[in-house]
Design a protein around this motif. Structure first.
Motif, PDB file in Angstrom:
ATOM      1  N   ILE A  41      -5.819  -4.777   3.592  1.00 36.03           N
ATOM      2  CA  ILE A  41      -6.184  -3.918   4.717  1.00 36.03           C
ATOM      3  C   ILE A  41      -7.355  -4.569   5.440  1.00 36.03           C
ATOM      4  O   ILE A  41      -8.395  -4.834   4.821  1.00 36.03           O
ATOM      5  CB  ILE A  41      -6.557  -2.501   4.248  1.00 36.03           C
ATOM      6  CG1 ILE A  41      -5.433  -1.909   3.396  1.00 36.03           C
ATOM      7  CG2 ILE A  41      -6.849  -1.600   5.438  1.00 36.03           C
ATOM      8  CD1 ILE A  41      -5.771  -0.561   2.805  1.00 36.03           C
ATOM      9  N   HIS A  93      -2.375  -3.480   8.076  1.00 37.66           N
ATOM     10  CA  HIS A  93      -1.918  -3.580   6.693  1.00 37.66           C
ATOM     11  C   HIS A  93      -0.950  -4.756   6.546  1.00 37.66           C
ATOM     12  O   HIS A  93      -0.029  -4.918   7.353  1.00 37.66           O
ATOM     13  CB  HIS A  93      -1.225  -2.291   6.246  1.00 37.66           C
ATOM     14  CG  HIS A  93      -2.145  -1.114   6.163  1.00 37.66           C
ATOM     15  ND1 HIS A  93      -2.738  -0.551   7.276  1.00 37.66           N
ATOM     16  CD2 HIS A  93      -2.584  -0.381   5.095  1.00 37.66           C
ATOM     17  CE1 HIS A  93      -3.481   0.469   6.906  1.00 37.66           C
ATOM     18  NE2 HIS A  93      -3.410   0.591   5.590  1.00 37.66           N
ATOM     19  N   GLN A  94      -1.159  -5.539   5.493  1.00 38.58           N
ATOM     20  CA  GLN A  94      -0.267  -6.636   5.160  1.00 38.58           C
ATOM     21  C   GLN A  94       0.021  -6.596   3.666  1.00 38.58           C
ATOM     22  O   GLN A  94      -0.842  -6.213   2.866  1.00 38.58           O
ATOM     23  CB  GLN A  94      -0.881  -7.987   5.549  1.00 38.58           C
ATOM     24  CG  GLN A  94      -1.087  -8.162   7.046  1.00 38.58           C
ATOM     25  CD  GLN A  94      -1.739  -9.490   7.382  1.00 38.58           C
ATOM     26  OE1 GLN A  94      -2.371 -10.118   6.535  1.00 38.58           O
ATOM     27  NE2 GLN A  94      -1.576  -9.931   8.621  1.00 38.58           N
ATOM     28  N   MET A  95       1.208  -7.013   3.278  1.00 32.78           N
ATOM     29  CA  MET A  95       1.603  -7.023   1.876  1.00 32.78           C
ATOM     30  C   MET A  95       1.966  -8.436   1.437  1.00 32.78           C
ATOM     31  O   MET A  95       2.516  -9.223   2.224  1.00 32.78           O
ATOM     32  CB  MET A  95       2.781  -6.075   1.644  1.00 32.78           C
ATOM     33  CG  MET A  95       2.452  -4.611   1.837  1.00 32.78           C
ATOM     34  SD  MET A  95       3.830  -3.516   1.396  1.00 32.78           S
ATOM     35  CE  MET A  95       5.036  -4.001   2.638  1.00 32.78           C
ATOM     36  N   SER A  96       1.665  -8.729   0.179  1.00 32.23           N
ATOM     37  CA  SER A  96       1.987 -10.026  -0.396  1.00 32.23           C
ATOM     38  C   SER A  96       2.116  -9.873  -1.906  1.00 32.23           C
ATOM     39  O   SER A  96       1.771  -8.834  -2.470  1.00 32.23           O
ATOM     40  CB  SER A  96       0.920 -11.068  -0.046  1.00 32.23           C
ATOM     41  OG  SER A  96      -0.349 -10.681  -0.552  1.00 32.23           O
ATOM     42  N   THR A 108      -5.361  -3.700  -4.064  1.00 30.00           N
ATOM     43  CA  THR A 108      -5.709  -3.608  -2.644  1.00 30.00           C
ATOM     44  C   THR A 108      -6.968  -4.419  -2.361  1.00 30.00           C
ATOM     45  O   THR A 108      -7.887  -4.441  -3.174  1.00 30.00           O
ATOM     46  CB  THR A 108      -5.938  -2.135  -2.243  1.00 30.00           C
ATOM     47  OG1 THR A 108      -4.767  -1.376  -2.561  1.00 30.00           O
ATOM     48  CG2 THR A 108      -6.224  -2.017  -0.751  1.00 30.00           C
ATOM     49  N   ASP A 143       1.126 -10.154  -5.670  1.00 30.97           N
ATOM     50  CA  ASP A 143      -0.151 -10.169  -6.379  1.00 30.97           C
ATOM     51  C   ASP A 143      -0.197 -11.370  -7.324  1.00 30.97           C
ATOM     52  O   ASP A 143       0.629 -11.494  -8.238  1.00 30.97           O
ATOM     53  CB  ASP A 143      -0.323  -8.862  -7.162  1.00 30.97           C
ATOM     54  CG  ASP A 143      -1.668  -8.782  -7.859  1.00 30.97           C
ATOM     55  OD1 ASP A 143      -2.594  -9.489  -7.424  1.00 30.97           O
ATOM     56  OD2 ASP A 143      -1.786  -8.008  -8.834  1.00 30.97           O
ATOM     57  N   TYR A 159      -9.705  -4.723   0.800  1.00 28.48           N
ATOM     58  CA  TYR A 159     -10.145  -4.151   2.081  1.00 28.48           C
ATOM     59  C   TYR A 159     -11.154  -5.092   2.715  1.00 28.48           C
ATOM     60  O   TYR A 159     -12.200  -5.378   2.125  1.00 28.48           O
ATOM     61  CB  TYR A 159     -10.762  -2.773   1.869  1.00 28.48           C
ATOM     62  CG  TYR A 159     -10.986  -1.999   3.150  1.00 28.48           C
ATOM     63  CD1 TYR A 159     -10.007  -1.164   3.656  1.00 28.48           C
ATOM     64  CD2 TYR A 159     -12.183  -2.127   3.858  1.00 28.48           C
ATOM     65  CE1 TYR A 159     -10.210  -0.457   4.836  1.00 28.48           C
ATOM     66  CE2 TYR A 159     -12.390  -1.424   5.030  1.00 28.48           C
ATOM     67  CZ  TYR A 159     -11.401  -0.595   5.513  1.00 28.48           C
ATOM     68  OH  TYR A 159     -11.608   0.099   6.685  1.00 28.48           O
ATOM     69  N   VAL A 202      -1.579   0.069  -7.182  1.00 29.20           N
ATOM     70  CA  VAL A 202      -1.304  -0.934  -6.162  1.00 29.20           C
ATOM     71  C   VAL A 202      -2.589  -1.713  -5.880  1.00 29.20           C
ATOM     72  O   VAL A 202      -3.541  -1.157  -5.321  1.00 29.20           O
ATOM     73  CB  VAL A 202      -0.783  -0.296  -4.859  1.00 29.20           C
ATOM     74  CG1 VAL A 202      -0.480  -1.370  -3.821  1.00 29.20           C
ATOM     75  CG2 VAL A 202       0.447   0.552  -5.134  1.00 29.20           C
ATOM     76  N   ILE A 258       2.983  -6.052  -6.044  1.00 27.74           N
ATOM     77  CA  ILE A 258       2.658  -6.254  -4.629  1.00 27.74           C
ATOM     78  C   ILE A 258       1.223  -5.829  -4.376  1.00 27.74           C
ATOM     79  O   ILE A 258       0.784  -4.778  -4.835  1.00 27.74           O
ATOM     80  CB  ILE A 258       3.618  -5.444  -3.727  1.00 27.74           C
ATOM     81  CG1 ILE A 258       5.066  -5.858  -3.987  1.00 27.74           C
ATOM     82  CG2 ILE A 258       3.257  -5.646  -2.261  1.00 27.74           C
ATOM     83  CD1 ILE A 258       5.363  -7.311  -3.691  1.00 27.74           C
ATOM     84  N   THR A 259       0.484  -6.662  -3.662  1.00 25.05           N
ATOM     85  CA  THR A 259      -0.875  -6.320  -3.271  1.00 25.05           C
ATOM     86  C   THR A 259      -0.912  -6.015  -1.779  1.00 25.05           C
ATOM     87  O   THR A 259      -0.157  -6.606  -0.988  1.00 25.05           O
ATOM     88  CB  THR A 259      -1.854  -7.468  -3.601  1.00 25.05           C
ATOM     89  OG1 THR A 259      -3.183  -7.073  -3.249  1.00 25.05           O
ATOM     90  CG2 THR A 259      -1.488  -8.725  -2.832  1.00 25.05           C
ATOM     91  N   VAL A 260      -1.775  -5.089  -1.404  1.00 21.09           N
ATOM     92  CA  VAL A 260      -1.923  -4.658  -0.011  1.00 21.09           C
ATOM     93  C   VAL A 260      -3.267  -5.151   0.518  1.00 21.09           C
ATOM     94  O   VAL A 260      -4.304  -4.923  -0.110  1.00 21.09           O
ATOM     95  CB  VAL A 260      -1.823  -3.131   0.114  1.00 21.09           C
ATOM     96  CG1 VAL A 260      -2.060  -2.692   1.563  1.00 21.09           C
ATOM     97  CG2 VAL A 260      -0.463  -2.649  -0.363  1.00 21.09           C
TER      98      VAL A 260
END
Length: 350
Positions: free
Chosen positions: A301, A56-59, A254, A61, A256, A252, A297-299
């Motif tokens: 995966i 998992h990484q966050m950045s 996301t 959006d 993938y 959120v 924030i976007t996740v």
């Protein structure tokens, strides 16, 4: 000493001649047990290597101007489809008509079986303030004028039809995909589409509008492995009361990424719930609201697979350790059996 003898002296696995080897039943038993253990550990290690794990990484959006798909599948067991309406409100203030949506209403009998289908092609997205103030004010005047002159035949027919459906215990399932702008807003399911006096004639007051519902599916994009939508399977059944349900949803964004490098853009969300019961001083009609907002924030995966070198290292450690342990066990069992079966020298002197 020649080169050949020097190389042979480095052999860490010397071989004894066949006639010097002693095979025992205890050794065979330990060997079989060791082979079973090694085969089992090899299978589990191979399955562990072939399965993927996620990172998992966050950045921040950076998406703008995209469409947010809302997948809904909700059952209202106590409301006929003729009175159920779906409204979407965009907080940006846009007023759009005939949205590109695919929403169906399924008529249900008292046992929950489908008896008919209605397609909603005229779902309207209204501006928030106009919906809560001007819309109600303008329609109140028109409703009062219509009430003064009485209902037309269509309204009378609808009232009788809905009352009969309520008496038969009919319900309604709303499902499909609602496409909205990627900004904060809400959509709600209620009886707000009815003429207020028609609704009064049907339900005899807002307290008798039963908005019990079962959420089979509510999501904001396609599903990916391991996703959990917290509202799926939620059931809120009211008995001899009514009120307004509000679900506050934080979406959120996301992405993938599969092991095949395919990227699936979607959304996950968290939710909190609030219920406001009807009282004598509440002038609004019961409804089920879904108020959503987007996280900045976007996740990301990403599926990854363990390295082959890591697999070989773990495999050698497991198989080598099992082989060494079974060898030690074989020696201990041989010495124990030898000690138990060896005759006692003292017994021969008596």
């Amino acid at each position: 000493m020649g080169v050949k003898q020097a190389i042979q002296s480095l052999d860490a696995f010397p071989r004894a001649e066949e006639h010097l080897l002693l095979k025992t039943q205890s050794g065979a038993f330990v060997s079989v047990i060791g082979l079973v253990i090694m085969a089992t550990l090899f299978y589990h290690e191979l399955a562990y290597y072939l399965t993927t794990y996620t990172v998992h990484q966050m950045s921040v959006d950076l998406k703008r101007g995209e469409i947010l798909p809302i997948h809904v599948n909700i059952t209202f067991p106590s409301l006929p489809c003729d009175v159920v309406s779906v409204d979407a409100i965009d907080m940006s203030g846009k007023h759009e008509v005939d949205l590109d949506t695919n929403i169906w209403k399924l008529r249900l009998n008292s046992q929950g079986h489908i008896t008919g289908t209605e397609y909603l092609s005229d779902l309207v997205e209204k501006e928030h303030d106009a919906h809560n103030h001007d819309h109600d004010k303008d329609h109140k005047d028109s409703h009062e004028e219509q009430h003064a002159h009485g209902f037309d035949d269509a309204a009378e027919t609808m009232i009788k039809k809905v009352k009969q459906a309520l008496a038969n215990g009919e319900g309604c399932r709303v499902y499909g995909v609602l496409d909205v702008q990627r900004v904060a807003g809400n959509f709600h399911i209620s009886v707000h589409g009815l003429n207020i006096f028609v609704a009064q004639m049907i339900f005899d007051g807002a307290k008798h509008v039963n908005v019990s519902h079962i959420i089979h599916d509510l999501s904001f994009g396609p599903k990916y492995p391991g996703i959990h939508n917290p509202l799926d399977g939620t059931a809120r059944i009211l008995h001899e009361t009514s009120g307004t349900f509000k679900y506050y949803i934080k979406i959120v964004p996301t992405e993938y990424s599969y092991i095949s490098k395919e990227v699936l853009p979607t959304n996950q969300f968290s939710v909190t719930e609030y219920f406001s019961p009807m009282t004598d001083f509440v002038r609004t009609w019961p409804a089920v609201y879904f108020l959503y907002d987007l996280s900045p924030i976007t996740v990301a995966i990403k599926e990854e697979r363990r390295s082959f070198i890591h697999f070989i290292t773990r495999l050698c450690a497991i198989l080598g350790g099992t082989f060494a342990l079974t060898g030690m066990l074989d020696r201990w069992m041989y010495r124990l059996l030898e000690a138990l079966t060896k005759p006692n020298p003292r017994s021969g002197l008596l």
